[in-house]
Design a protein around this motif. Structure first.
Motif, PDB file in Angstrom:
ATOM      1  N   LEU A  72      -3.230   1.813 -11.482  1.00  0.00           N
ATOM      2  CA  LEU A  72      -3.224   2.737 -10.350  1.00  0.00           C
ATOM      3  C   LEU A  72      -1.829   3.322 -10.209  1.00  0.00           C
ATOM      4  CD1 LEU A  72      -5.461   0.375  -9.354  1.00  0.00           C
ATOM      5  CD2 LEU A  72      -5.516   1.967  -7.445  1.00  0.00           C
ATOM      6  N   HIS A 131     -10.907  -0.119  -8.042  1.00  0.00           N
ATOM      7  CA  HIS A 131     -10.077  -0.585  -6.929  1.00  0.00           C
ATOM      8  C   HIS A 131     -10.513  -1.959  -6.445  1.00  0.00           C
ATOM      9  CE1 HIS A 131      -7.616   2.945  -5.347  1.00  0.00           C
ATOM     10  NE2 HIS A 131      -8.260   3.467  -6.372  1.00  0.00           N
ATOM     11  N   HIS A 176      -5.825   7.291 -11.665  1.00  0.00           N
ATOM     12  CA  HIS A 176      -6.380   6.054 -12.216  1.00  0.00           C
ATOM     13  C   HIS A 176      -6.247   6.112 -13.733  1.00  0.00           C
ATOM     14  CE1 HIS A 176      -9.011   6.477  -8.427  1.00  0.00           C
ATOM     15  NE2 HIS A 176      -8.068   5.573  -8.181  1.00  0.00           N
ATOM     16  N   ALA A 179     -12.346   5.009  -9.390  1.00  0.00           N
ATOM     17  CA  ALA A 179     -12.431   4.632  -7.980  1.00  0.00           C
ATOM     18  C   ALA A 179     -13.042   3.241  -7.825  1.00  0.00           C
ATOM     19  CB  ALA A 179     -13.240   5.667  -7.212  1.00  0.00           C
ATOM     20  N   HIS A 227      -4.186  -4.679 -12.714  1.00  0.00           N
ATOM     21  CA  HIS A 227      -4.838  -5.937 -12.347  1.00  0.00           C
ATOM     22  C   HIS A 227      -4.562  -7.012 -13.387  1.00  0.00           C
ATOM     23  CE1 HIS A 227      -7.846  -3.270  -9.981  1.00  0.00           C
ATOM     24  NE2 HIS A 227      -6.755  -3.537  -9.281  1.00  0.00           N
ATOM     25  N   TYR A 270      -7.802  12.185  -6.212  1.00  0.00           N
ATOM     26  CA  TYR A 270      -7.480  11.295  -7.321  1.00  0.00           C
ATOM     27  C   TYR A 270      -7.961  11.914  -8.615  1.00  0.00           C
ATOM     28  CZ  TYR A 270     -12.361   9.852  -6.528  1.00  0.00           C
ATOM     29  OH  TYR A 270     -13.726   9.839  -6.329  1.00  0.00           O
ATOM     30  N   SER A 325      -6.458  -8.469  -1.751  1.00  0.00           N
ATOM     31  CA  SER A 325      -7.697  -8.275  -0.989  1.00  0.00           C
ATOM     32  C   SER A 325      -7.960  -9.428  -0.031  1.00  0.00           C
ATOM     33  CB  SER A 325      -8.893  -8.122  -1.936  1.00  0.00           C
ATOM     34  OG  SER A 325      -8.758  -6.975  -2.751  1.00  0.00           O
ATOM     35  N   SER A 351       0.828  -1.206   0.000  1.00  0.00           N
ATOM     36  CA  SER A 351       0.000   0.000   0.000  1.00  0.00           C
ATOM     37  C   SER A 351       0.865   1.260   0.000  1.00  0.00           C
ATOM     38  CB  SER A 351      -0.905   0.008   1.225  1.00  0.00           C
ATOM     39  OG  SER A 351      -1.693  -1.154   1.285  1.00  0.00           O
ATOM     40  N   THR A 401      -3.369  10.198  -6.203  1.00  0.00           N
ATOM     41  CA  THR A 401      -3.569   8.941  -6.936  1.00  0.00           C
ATOM     42  C   THR A 401      -4.115   9.264  -8.313  1.00  0.00           C
ATOM     43  OG1 THR A 401      -4.053   7.723  -4.895  1.00  0.00           O
ATOM     44  CG2 THR A 401      -4.801   6.724  -6.954  1.00  0.00           C
TER      45      THR A 401
END
Length: 482
Positions: free
Chosen positions: A337, A182, A310, A179, A361, A86, A413, A56, A308
């Protein structure tokens, strides 16, 4: 004599240990790695003097977390809170920016500004209720019904094919999708929408903080408090069986369900074992850390002030990338991110240098190096980016899994973020932190409220252990020493 044993010194294990030690109990924490922290480690990954967050980097939920509010984290750690929480870049040098000011955000969103304000204003006004709903166990009556209802209706809208119904342009939808993504879930989906709206509301209230000194500063504050109250943290201590732990009245485990089975599986009833074996993990991330010779040259100037970014393009492009991952594919244009912590904390890199934290991802267990796709997306919205790259380091999803056993398949996660995964985490129960063994509690992100640096899984587990095993209430956690 040990009252409480804690296995795992990630943010949730440390939060549990803080809570128990503050109650006057003798606490010992066992951590397999050389240092505590888990997802809160900061290291010189490539060159001396360049401090990268291993997991993180930005912490949207620490200011709203009931645990960290009780702990008074903001009095212990310097938190840089950018005015722009962001942003989402679009082609043509445009960007949607989420300021801490909802009004300024809406003003800059053009024709969709009023619609965005109507969507977010009730959540911003009721942010206490939104945080209470999302940072606790879902199986309970909300303490703030109006805020819960407003959040629920908007989550259903933004989690369905109606998500564009109130918008006419592309800035506001891109901001919301950035957002929502995430959650590492298909778009649109209820779980992604809920995560995105909660994060968005927090971005318009307290902001998304970047800790000075890196995420490890939060871990240091937690460990210092444990030790100040008599707790002991033993690093380099891998626990493979409960029999290896000292006798204790309560044991709290900051581990994922497979590790829980390895520690105590034969001792559990058959039904609980089946539930743990059936626990599902989600997709993963490929992380790329950079050392740069200057700040990211975003085409849209406002992004330089964002904590941040995106990087995914329009809502349709972000959804396509996330849905490819959900189908087991690696997108050519991934959702990325991005954070440049050295922009807000000069001590993170030498003068004239910057560090950049990114991840995209990927499917669970991936060994694919996504650095080229990540750099292509950055170059797309920040022309000249490649010329600034001095060095970079790739951590694949498989590498994340090797780094932290809780990240099964690279799932940071610690469990799939769909509706079933939120309700059965790891079992359907009003007190999912309790296991069937008296005195044994699960306190990882595989319990509610799930992922994110909140400390809440550990705090919840500790609160129940205090009541069940010691007849004690939650102690004062404020910033003081004995």
């Amino acid at each position: 004599m040990t009252d409480v044993a804690v296995v795992g010194a990630g943010p949730n294990g440390l939060a549990a240990a803080v809570t128990m030690a503050r109650a006057g109990l003798k606490v010992r924490v066992f951590e397999a790695a050389p240092t505590p922290g888990g997802g809160l480690r900061t290291a010189e990954l490539m060159e001396p003097g360049h401090f990268h967050d291993v997991c993180s980097a930005v912490h949207p939920m620490v200011l709203a977390s009931p645990f960290f509010r009780r702990f008074e984290l903001s009095r212990r750690v310097t938190l840089a809170v950018p005015d722009v929480s962001y942003g989402s870049p679009l082609d043509g040098g445009r960007a949607a920016l989420a300021y801490r000011s909802l009004e300024r955000t809406a003003t800059e969103l053009g024709r969709d500004g009023a619609a965005y304000r109507r969507l977010m204003a009730p959540l911003v006004r009721g942010v206490e209720g939104v945080a209470d709903l999302t940072l606790n166990q879902l199986l309970r009556i909300p303490r703030h019904p109006a805020a819960a209802a407003a959040f629920g209706f908007r989550t259903l809208e933004q989690g369905s094919r109606l998500w564009n119904a109130r918008f006419r342009e592309d800035l506001a939808p891109a901001l919301l999708s950035g957002a929502a993504a995430h959650a590492v879930a298909p778009l649109p989906s209820v779980t992604a929408a809920g995560a995105g709206l909660m994060l968005g509301a927090l971005g318009h209230v307290g902001g998304w903080p970047v800790p000075h000194g890196g995420s490890a500063a939060i871990a240091r504050a937690l460990t210092a408090d444990i030790e100040a109250h008599g707790g002991v943290i033993e690093t380099g201590q891998r626990i493979s069986s409960l029999a290896e732990l000292p006798p204790a009245r309560a044991t709290l485990l900051d581990v994922a369900p497979p590790a829980l089975l390895g520690l105590a599986g034969d001792m559990f009833p058959a039904g609980y074992r089946r539930a743990l074996k059936a626990f599902r993990f989600g997709n993963a991330a490929c992380k790329v850390d950079f050392i740069l010779s200057g700040p990211v040259p975003w085409a849209a100037g406002g992004l330089a002030d964002a904590g941040t970014v995106h990087v995914g393009g329009t809502r349709a492009e972000t959804a396509d990338a996330e849905n490819q991952v959900a189908s087991g594919r690696h997108p050519d244009r991934p959702y990325v991110l991005v954070s440049q912590p050295s922009r807000f904390d000069a001590g993170r890199a030498p003068a004239g240098r910057h560090i950049l934290w990114t991840y995209c991802h990927v499917p669970s267990g991936s060994t694919v190096d996504m650095s080229e796709a990540v750099m292509a997306q950055l170059e797309r919205f920040a022309p000249g980016f490649r010329d600034l790259v001095i060095q970079f380091k790739v951590t694949t999803a498989a590498g994340l899994a090797a780094y932290d056993e809780n990240y099964v398949g690279g799932d940071f996660s610690a469990g799939r973020m769909d509706l079933r995964g939120m309700l059965r985490r790891p079992v359907l129960s009003r007190v999912p932190w309790r296991t069937p063994l008296p005195g044994l509690y699960l306190c990882s992100s595989s319990t509610p409220p799930g992922p994110g640096v909140t400390g809440m899984p550990g705090f919840h587990a500790a609160s129940h252990a205090l009541k069940d095993m010691f007849g004690l209430g939650v102690p004062d956690l404020g910033h003081r020493v004995p």
